[in-house]
Design a protein around this motif. Sequence first.
Motif, PDB file in Angstrom:
ATOM      1  N   THR A 171       0.821  -1.205   0.000  1.00 63.34           N
ATOM      2  CA  THR A 171       0.000   0.000   0.000  1.00 63.34           C
ATOM      3  C   THR A 171       0.858   1.259   0.000  1.00 63.34           C
ATOM      4  OG1 THR A 171      -1.762  -1.152   1.185  1.00 63.34           O
ATOM      5  CG2 THR A 171      -1.807   1.256   1.222  1.00 63.34           C
ATOM      6  N   VAL A 172       1.839   1.310   0.908  1.00 62.44           N
ATOM      7  CA  VAL A 172       2.616   2.546   1.035  1.00 62.44           C
ATOM      8  C   VAL A 172       3.617   2.730  -0.092  1.00 62.44           C
ATOM      9  CG1 VAL A 172       2.350   2.571   3.542  1.00 62.44           C
ATOM     10  CG2 VAL A 172       4.368   1.494   2.533  1.00 62.44           C
ATOM     11  N   LEU A 173       4.007   1.654  -0.769  1.00 62.33           N
ATOM     12  CA  LEU A 173       5.029   1.740  -1.811  1.00 62.33           C
ATOM     13  C   LEU A 173       4.477   1.517  -3.209  1.00 62.33           C
ATOM     14  CD1 LEU A 173       7.894  -0.274  -0.041  1.00 62.33           C
ATOM     15  CD2 LEU A 173       7.632   2.215  -0.165  1.00 62.33           C
ATOM     16  N   GLN A 174       3.174   1.615  -3.366  1.00 63.76           N
ATOM     17  CA  GLN A 174       2.574   1.289  -4.658  1.00 63.76           C
ATOM     18  C   GLN A 174       3.014   2.219  -5.781  1.00 63.76           C
ATOM     19  OE1 GLN A 174      -1.714   1.633  -4.505  1.00 63.76           O
ATOM     20  NE2 GLN A 174      -1.649   3.399  -3.126  1.00 63.76           N
ATOM     21  N   GLU A 175       3.395   3.433  -5.462  1.00 62.93           N
ATOM     22  CA  GLU A 175       3.827   4.374  -6.499  1.00 62.93           C
ATOM     23  C   GLU A 175       5.332   4.676  -6.413  1.00 62.93           C
ATOM     24  OE1 GLU A 175       1.431   7.851  -6.339  1.00 62.93           O
ATOM     25  OE2 GLU A 175      -0.450   6.786  -6.751  1.00 62.93           O
ATOM     26  N   VAL A 176       6.054   3.858  -5.643  1.00 60.69           N
ATOM     27  CA  VAL A 176       7.494   4.086  -5.446  1.00 60.69           C
ATOM     28  C   VAL A 176       8.279   2.971  -6.123  1.00 60.69           C
ATOM     29  CG1 VAL A 176       9.336   4.323  -3.741  1.00 60.69           C
ATOM     30  CG2 VAL A 176       7.040   5.221  -3.236  1.00 60.69           C
ATOM     31  N   ASP A 177       9.204   3.347  -7.017  1.00 60.59           N
ATOM     32  CA  ASP A 177      10.038   2.337  -7.660  1.00 60.59           C
ATOM     33  C   ASP A 177      11.513   2.481  -7.308  1.00 60.59           C
ATOM     34  OD1 ASP A 177      10.635   4.626  -9.028  1.00 60.59           O
ATOM     35  OD2 ASP A 177      10.407   3.759 -11.034  1.00 60.59           O
ATOM     36  N   ALA A 188      14.245   4.480  -4.105  1.00 59.35           N
ATOM     37  CA  ALA A 188      14.287   5.237  -2.850  1.00 59.35           C
ATOM     38  C   ALA A 188      15.696   5.211  -2.271  1.00 59.35           C
ATOM     39  CB  ALA A 188      13.292   4.654  -1.836  1.00 59.35           C
ATOM     40  N   ASN A 189      15.974   6.198  -1.416  1.00 65.98           N
ATOM     41  CA  ASN A 189      17.209   6.239  -0.637  1.00 65.98           C
ATOM     42  C   ASN A 189      16.906   5.577   0.709  1.00 65.98           C
ATOM     43  OD1 ASN A 189      18.765   8.326  -2.432  1.00 65.98           O
ATOM     44  ND2 ASN A 189      16.739   9.208  -2.090  1.00 65.98           N
ATOM     45  N   ILE A 190      17.638   4.521   1.048  1.00 71.22           N
ATOM     46  CA  ILE A 190      17.311   3.727   2.225  1.00 71.22           C
ATOM     47  C   ILE A 190      18.388   3.869   3.293  1.00 71.22           C
ATOM     48  CG2 ILE A 190      16.903   1.393   3.105  1.00 71.22           C
ATOM     49  CD1 ILE A 190      15.782   0.642   0.397  1.00 71.22           C
ATOM     50  N   THR A 191      17.959   4.083   4.535  1.00 73.76           N
ATOM     51  CA  THR A 191      18.839   4.118   5.697  1.00 73.76           C
ATOM     52  C   THR A 191      18.302   3.143   6.735  1.00 73.76           C
ATOM     53  OG1 THR A 191      19.422   6.442   5.355  1.00 73.76           O
ATOM     54  CG2 THR A 191      19.781   5.557   7.553  1.00 73.76           C
ATOM     55  N   VAL A 192      19.189   2.342   7.319  1.00 79.33           N
ATOM     56  CA  VAL A 192      18.769   1.435   8.386  1.00 79.33           C
ATOM     57  C   VAL A 192      19.461   1.842   9.682  1.00 79.33           C
ATOM     58  CG1 VAL A 192      18.301  -0.498   6.845  1.00 79.33           C
ATOM     59  CG2 VAL A 192      20.561  -0.277   7.851  1.00 79.33           C
ATOM     60  N   ARG A 193      18.688   1.877  10.764  1.00 83.78           N
ATOM     61  CA  ARG A 193      19.217   2.187  12.091  1.00 83.78           C
ATOM     62  C   ARG A 193      18.605   1.212  13.089  1.00 83.78           C
ATOM     63  NH1 ARG A 193      20.534   7.706  12.434  1.00 83.78           N
ATOM     64  NH2 ARG A 193      22.207   8.035  10.929  1.00 83.78           N
ATOM     65  N   ASN A 194      19.464   0.416  13.728  1.00 87.93           N
ATOM     66  CA  ASN A 194      18.977  -0.533  14.716  1.00 87.93           C
ATOM     67  C   ASN A 194      17.875  -1.395  14.103  1.00 87.93           C
ATOM     68  OD1 ASN A 194      18.663  -1.806  17.226  1.00 87.93           O
ATOM     69  ND2 ASN A 194      17.106  -0.333  17.895  1.00 87.93           N
ATOM     70  N   PHE A 195      18.214  -2.033  12.998  1.00 89.91           N
ATOM     71  CA  PHE A 195      17.245  -2.786  12.196  1.00 89.91           C
ATOM     72  C   PHE A 195      17.879  -4.126  11.812  1.00 89.91           C
ATOM     73  CE2 PHE A 195      14.618  -3.571   8.351  1.00 89.91           C
ATOM     74  CZ  PHE A 195      13.353  -3.325   8.891  1.00 89.91           C
ATOM     75  N   ARG A 251      14.414  -6.853  -0.637  1.00 92.73           N
ATOM     76  CA  ARG A 251      13.093  -7.253  -0.135  1.00 92.73           C
ATOM     77  C   ARG A 251      12.005  -6.333  -0.673  1.00 92.73           C
ATOM     78  NH1 ARG A 251      11.382  -9.330   4.952  1.00 92.73           N
ATOM     79  NH2 ARG A 251       9.099  -9.421   4.968  1.00 92.73           N
ATOM     80  N   LEU A 252      12.300  -5.044  -0.737  1.00 92.97           N
ATOM     81  CA  LEU A 252      11.305  -4.071  -1.192  1.00 92.97           C
ATOM     82  C   LEU A 252      11.271  -3.934  -2.712  1.00 92.97           C
ATOM     83  CD1 LEU A 252      11.905  -1.224   1.435  1.00 92.97           C
ATOM     84  CD2 LEU A 252      10.209  -3.063   1.514  1.00 92.97           C
ATOM     85  N   ARG A 253      12.289  -4.480  -3.390  1.00 91.80           N
ATOM     86  CA  ARG A 253      12.386  -4.404  -4.849  1.00 91.80           C
ATOM     87  C   ARG A 253      12.413  -2.948  -5.338  1.00 91.80           C
ATOM     88  NH1 ARG A 253       8.064  -9.192  -6.583  1.00 91.80           N
ATOM     89  NH2 ARG A 253       9.113 -10.873  -5.442  1.00 91.80           N
TER      90      ARG A 253
END
Length: 408
Positions: free
Chosen positions: A353-359, A361-368, A378-380
């Motif tokens: 739902t939240v990523l339906q229009e996103v192909d 992105a800039n991704i940051t992981v913190r304590n993940f 995973r998010l493709r």
Amino acid sequence: MNEVTQEFIRQHREDDVRQLALKGKSRGEVDLPLALQQIAGWQTARRKLPLWAACDGLLYPPHLNMEQCSSEQTARYKAGLAGGGRCFVDLTGGLGVDFYFMSQGFKQRIYVEQQEHLCDIVRHNFALLGLDCSVVCGLAADVLTQFDHASVIFLDPARRDQHGARTYSIQDCTPNVLELRDLLLQKADRIILKLSPMLDWHKAVEDLGNVSEVHIVSVQNECKELLLVLQRVQSAPLRLVCVNDNSVFEPSPTVGPKRSYRGTKTVLPWDQNGPTVGLLEGREGSVAFSYLYEPNASIMKAGCFDEVADFYHVCELSANSHLFTSDHEITDFPGRGFRVEAVSSMNKRELKTVLQEVDRANITVRNFPMSVAELRKRLRLKEGGDVYIFATTVSDGAHLLFICRKIV
């Protein structure tokens, strides 16, 4: 350097050094190795030392010395710390960048360096730059015993061993400031140390003693320098300053352990159209996380997260995330700010739902529990674009993704 070599440098200083090296097997009277070193040095100086690069005729050392020297920006910051006075001594002169800027406000200036070729370069360069000073070739420990008193002594201990490997602890650097500490305090009103930004500043303060100020300096959000100011008469409390370009944050002094986060529960309200921004239950009560903030590199190094939360009235997502949220935009936050467009768990339906229009992105992981590469797979999602995803674990243990856009 002969005139032919000088002319070659002037003609080609904008050119690619590698291409010049390949084409330059036969250049007559041109000293090609020296010319290439000077061209590469000027090109580095144009980026790091614009004031010096604008001065014709300066000599530049080999590549390693140029990369290790301070930038004009950080040297000017240290000049503000040095102030002015009767005598300034730099016991680890190097290329002389810090010395040039820091010594400007002093009547007497003493540059000390153990490498003779750097002393020769400095004598030549300072004459062109119009700086009157004494250049002493010798070991810092030896020279330290030979003068009576200085207003300020500066040291930038070498952070490489005899094999060229990097060293980080104070006692492994050259000179060993811990061994010289008592004599330094006898010889100067103030000592300014430039140390590795990799050091634990709390431990450095504890090991050295007599530290009155700690300055963590970043350039373009990259931590560059850890500066400690020592004084015979230690001022209290300790002053901590976090600098990133023109952003300066000076928290209330604290050298003790970080206070624990008092958050209790994360509530994610969902409406019929899918996820919306949520509420964070924490020490400030329920806070809507309409905005998300990531502190700059100096604050991350300082670890003064509670002070940031208190000063800017923001809520930290969890003790280990080092991400903050608020229900309003904070224009002067010392770091990056984002508008939160959606929040999602790792549930497949929510993500769709939240990523339906996103192909992308800039991704940051913190304590993940996943790396950036793993989460991207995973998010493709491709890399880049104007969408920013922060993946973190909040105070109740939930793994959440904050889908944001950067505040312009």
